[in-house]
Design a protein around this motif. Structure first.
Motif, mmCIF file in Angstrom:
data_model
loop_
_atom_site.group_PDB
_atom_site.id
_atom_site.type_symbol
_atom_site.label_atom_id
_atom_site.label_comp_id
_atom_site.label_asym_id
_atom_site.label_seq_id
_atom_site.Cartn_x
_atom_site.Cartn_y
_atom_site.Cartn_z
ATOM 1 N N MET A 211 0.841 -1.196 0.000
ATOM 2 C CA MET A 211 0.000 0.000 0.000
ATOM 3 C C MET A 211 0.875 1.244 0.000
ATOM 4 O O MET A 211 1.338 1.676 1.053
ATOM 5 C CB MET A 211 -0.917 -0.010 1.234
ATOM 6 N N VAL A 212 1.141 1.759 -1.196
ATOM 7 C CA VAL A 212 1.998 2.947 -1.323
ATOM 8 C C VAL A 212 1.329 3.982 -2.206
ATOM 9 O O VAL A 212 0.594 3.636 -3.135
ATOM 10 C CB VAL A 212 3.383 2.597 -1.911
ATOM 11 N N PRO A 213 1.561 5.268 -1.916
ATOM 12 C CA PRO A 213 0.997 6.314 -2.787
ATOM 13 C C PRO A 213 1.637 6.266 -4.180
ATOM 14 O O PRO A 213 2.760 5.786 -4.327
ATOM 15 C CB PRO A 213 1.342 7.617 -2.059
ATOM 16 N N ALA A 214 0.944 6.751 -5.181
ATOM 17 C CA ALA A 214 1.469 6.773 -6.548
ATOM 18 C C ALA A 214 2.773 7.553 -6.600
ATOM 19 O O ALA A 214 2.936 8.552 -5.900
ATOM 20 C CB ALA A 214 0.431 7.404 -7.480
ATOM 21 N N GLY A 215 3.710 7.061 -7.389
ATOM 22 C CA GLY A 215 5.001 7.738 -7.535
ATOM 23 C C GLY A 215 6.078 7.226 -6.597
ATOM 24 O O GLY A 215 7.204 7.733 -6.612
ATOM 25 N N THR A 216 5.739 6.234 -5.768
ATOM 26 C CA THR A 216 6.732 5.669 -4.845
ATOM 27 C C THR A 216 7.750 4.821 -5.630
ATOM 28 O O THR A 216 7.356 4.063 -6.508
ATOM 29 C CB THR A 216 6.033 4.776 -3.789
ATOM 30 N N PRO A 217 9.051 4.971 -5.310
ATOM 31 C CA PRO A 217 10.053 4.170 -6.024
ATOM 32 C C PRO A 217 9.849 2.664 -5.809
ATOM 33 O O PRO A 217 9.527 2.231 -4.713
ATOM 34 C CB PRO A 217 11.378 4.609 -5.408
ATOM 35 N N VAL A 218 10.001 1.914 -6.903
ATOM 36 C CA VAL A 218 9.900 0.449 -6.864
ATOM 37 C C VAL A 218 11.290 -0.112 -7.142
ATOM 38 O O VAL A 218 11.939 0.296 -8.109
ATOM 39 C CB VAL A 218 8.891 -0.063 -7.922
ATOM 40 N N TYR A 219 11.727 -1.007 -6.258
ATOM 41 C CA TYR A 219 13.085 -1.535 -6.381
ATOM 42 C C TYR A 219 13.090 -3.002 -6.813
ATOM 43 O O TYR A 219 12.183 -3.763 -6.458
ATOM 44 C CB TYR A 219 13.817 -1.423 -5.038
ATOM 45 N N ALA A 220 14.167 -3.371 -7.559
ATOM 46 C CA ALA A 220 14.338 -4.773 -7.942
ATOM 47 C C ALA A 220 14.615 -5.588 -6.688
ATOM 48 O O ALA A 220 15.491 -5.248 -5.898
ATOM 49 C CB ALA A 220 15.493 -4.920 -8.933
ATOM 50 N N SER A 221 13.854 -6.666 -6.522
ATOM 51 C CA SER A 221 13.972 -7.482 -5.314
ATOM 52 C C SER A 221 15.261 -8.308 -5.302
ATOM 53 O O SER A 221 15.731 -8.737 -4.261
ATOM 54 C CB SER A 221 12.763 -8.411 -5.224
ATOM 55 N N ALA A 222 15.818 -8.500 -6.510
ATOM 56 C CA ALA A 222 17.094 -9.207 -6.667
ATOM 57 C C ALA A 222 17.670 -8.800 -8.015
ATOM 58 O O ALA A 222 16.956 -8.221 -8.836
ATOM 59 C CB ALA A 222 16.882 -10.712 -6.610
ATOM 60 N N GLY A 223 18.953 -9.094 -8.213
ATOM 61 C CA GLY A 223 19.562 -8.790 -9.503
ATOM 62 C C GLY A 223 19.014 -9.700 -10.589
ATOM 63 O O GLY A 223 18.563 -10.806 -10.304
ATOM 64 N N GLY A 224 19.017 -9.220 -11.827
ATOM 65 C CA GLY A 224 18.526 -10.055 -12.917
ATOM 66 C C GLY A 224 18.431 -9.292 -14.224
ATOM 67 O O GLY A 224 19.009 -8.217 -14.364
ATOM 68 N N VAL A 225 17.692 -9.859 -15.149
ATOM 69 C CA VAL A 225 17.514 -9.259 -16.476
ATOM 70 C C VAL A 225 16.039 -8.940 -16.677
ATOM 71 O O VAL A 225 15.172 -9.776 -16.401
ATOM 72 C CB VAL A 225 17.992 -10.229 -17.589
ATOM 73 N N VAL A 226 15.758 -7.724 -17.158
ATOM 74 C CA VAL A 226 14.377 -7.322 -17.428
ATOM 75 C C VAL A 226 13.884 -8.094 -18.652
ATOM 76 O O VAL A 226 14.505 -8.070 -19.707
ATOM 77 C CB VAL A 226 14.298 -5.799 -17.686
#
Ligand SMILES: [Zn+2]
Length: 307
Positions: A211-226
Motif C-alpha cells: 500500500m503505497v501512494p502513486a510515484g513511490t520508487p519500486v526496487y528490484a527485489s534481486a539482480g537479474g535481467v528485465v
C-alpha cells in the motif's frame, strides 16, 4: 781429411774436404741432438710415471684440491641453511593459511569434517609443523619439501572448492528475491484465494500488495535481467525480471517504467514508480514471485532476508 763418397746409381765418385769449421758445426749438432734426447726422455718419464712427480708438486696439488673442496662444502652448507630457513618460513605460512581456511569453513557454515585444514592429505607422510633446524641433511630436507608440496596442493584444492561453494552461496542469496520492492511500505500478506474486487467471486491472488501512494520508487527485489517492461491489460505498466534458476518477479500497476527489456538490473535498483494502471482499484504495488512459472508466496522470500 778427405772423404770419398761413392754412389752406385751415378756410378761416379765424389770427394770433398772436411775443414775445421765443418767439424765444429758437426760437434754442435751432435751436442744439440743429445741434449734434446735427454730432455725428451725426462719429459716422457714424468708424463708416463705419475710416481715420478716430485713430492713438492704433489703436496701443492693436494692442498689446492682440499681448498677447493672446503670452499664447495662451505657453499653447500650455506645454501642448505638458507633453504632450510625458507622451508621453515613456508611451513609457518601454510599454518597461517590453515587457520584462515578453518575460520572460513566455520563462517560459511559448512561441515568442518568436509574441509579439514588440520590434517595431512591421505596419501602423504606425517605433517611436521615445527620450524626446521638450520642444520639438516639433504635427505631430510628433500622429505620435508615433498610433504610440504603435497600439503600445499591439498590446501589449494580445498580453498578453491571452498571459494566456489561460498560464491554459489552468496550468488544464490543475491539471486533470491529477498529484498522488499518498496521501503517503509505496509503490505497485506494477501497471497492466495480471496474475493476478487472486480468480479466479487473467489479468485487466486498471485502476489502481495504494497500500500503505497502513486510515484513511490519500486526496487528490484534481486539482480537479474528485465524480460518485460510494458503495458499489460491486467497488470498495467509492469516490469518482469528474470533472476535465473527459474525465478521471476513481477512489479505491476506502475505509473512509470524506468527500465527496458534486456536491461541488467542490480538488487535494489529503482525500476519503476508505483501507480494504479491496469486492473487496479487504487494506488498500490502488486508484487509477484514465480518459480518455474508457478506463483509463490513472496512473503516467504522477503522474510528470508530479514532473518
Ligand atoms: Zn495484487
Amino acid at each position: 781429411m778427405d772423404i770419398i763418397l761413392v754412389s752406385n746409381r751415378l756410378a761416379k765418385a765424389r770427394s770433398f774436404t772436411l775443414t775445421k769449421i765443418h767439424l765444429f758445426i758437426l760437434a754442435i749438432l751432435v751436442a744439440v741432438f743429445f741434449v734434446g734426447a735427454v730432455l725428451t726422455a725426462q719429459y716422457a718419464i714424468v708424463r708416463l710415471q705419475p710416481g715420478s712427480i716430485s713430492d713438492e708438486l704433489r703436496t701443492w696439488l693436494a692442498s689446492a684440491q682440499q681448498y677447493e673442496q672446503q670452499k664447495q662444502q662451505a657453499y653447500l652448507h650455506e645454501s642448505m641453511d638458507t633453504m632450510a630457513k625458507r622451508l621453515g618460513q613456508m611451513q609457518a605460512r601454510l599454518q597461517r593459511l590453515d587457520t584462515l581456511g578453518a575460520r572460513l569453513v566455520k563462517m560459511s557454515g559448512m561441515k568442518p569434517e568436509e574441509f579439514s585444514f588440520e590434517e595431512m592429505p591421505a596419501q602423504g607422510g606425517p605433517y611436521i609443523p615445527a620450524p626446521l633446524q638450520a642444520d639438516v641433511s639433504l635427505a631430510s630436507m628433500g622429505q620435508q619439501l615433498t610433504s610440504l608440496t603435497s600439503l600445499v596442493n591439498d590446501r589449494s584444492d580445498k580453498l578453491v572448492a571452498l571459494e566456489t561453494l561460498m560464491m554459489q552461496n552468496s550468488l544464490s542469496k543475491k539471486m533470491l528475491p529477498s529484498l522488499a520492492p518498496a521501503t517503509d511500505a505496509w503490505y497485506s500478506s494477501n497471497f492466495g484465494w480471496r474475493i476478487d474486487p472486480f468480479t466479487g467471486k473467489n479468485a487466486m491472488h498471485e502476489g502481495v500488495d504494497f500500500m503505497v501512494p502513486a510515484g513511490t520508487p519500486v526496487y528490484a527485489s534481486a539482480g537479474g535481467v528485465v524480460v518485460y517492461a510494458d503495458y499489460h491489460p491486467q497488470y498495467g505498466n509492469m516490469v518482469e525480471i528474470d533472476h535465473g534458476k527459474d525465478i521471476v518477479t513481477r512489479y505491476a500497476h506502475a505509473s512509470k517504467l524506468l527500465v527496458k527489456v534486456g536491461q541488467m538490473v542490480r538488487r535494489g535498483q529503482e525500476i519503476a514508480r508505483s501507480g494504479s494502471t491496469g486492473r487496479s482499484t487504487g494506488p498500490h504495488l502488486h508484487f509477484e514471485v514465480r518459480y518455474k512459472g508457478m506463483a509463490q508466496n513472496p512473503v516467504r522470500f522477503i522474510q528470508k532476508s530479514a532473518s
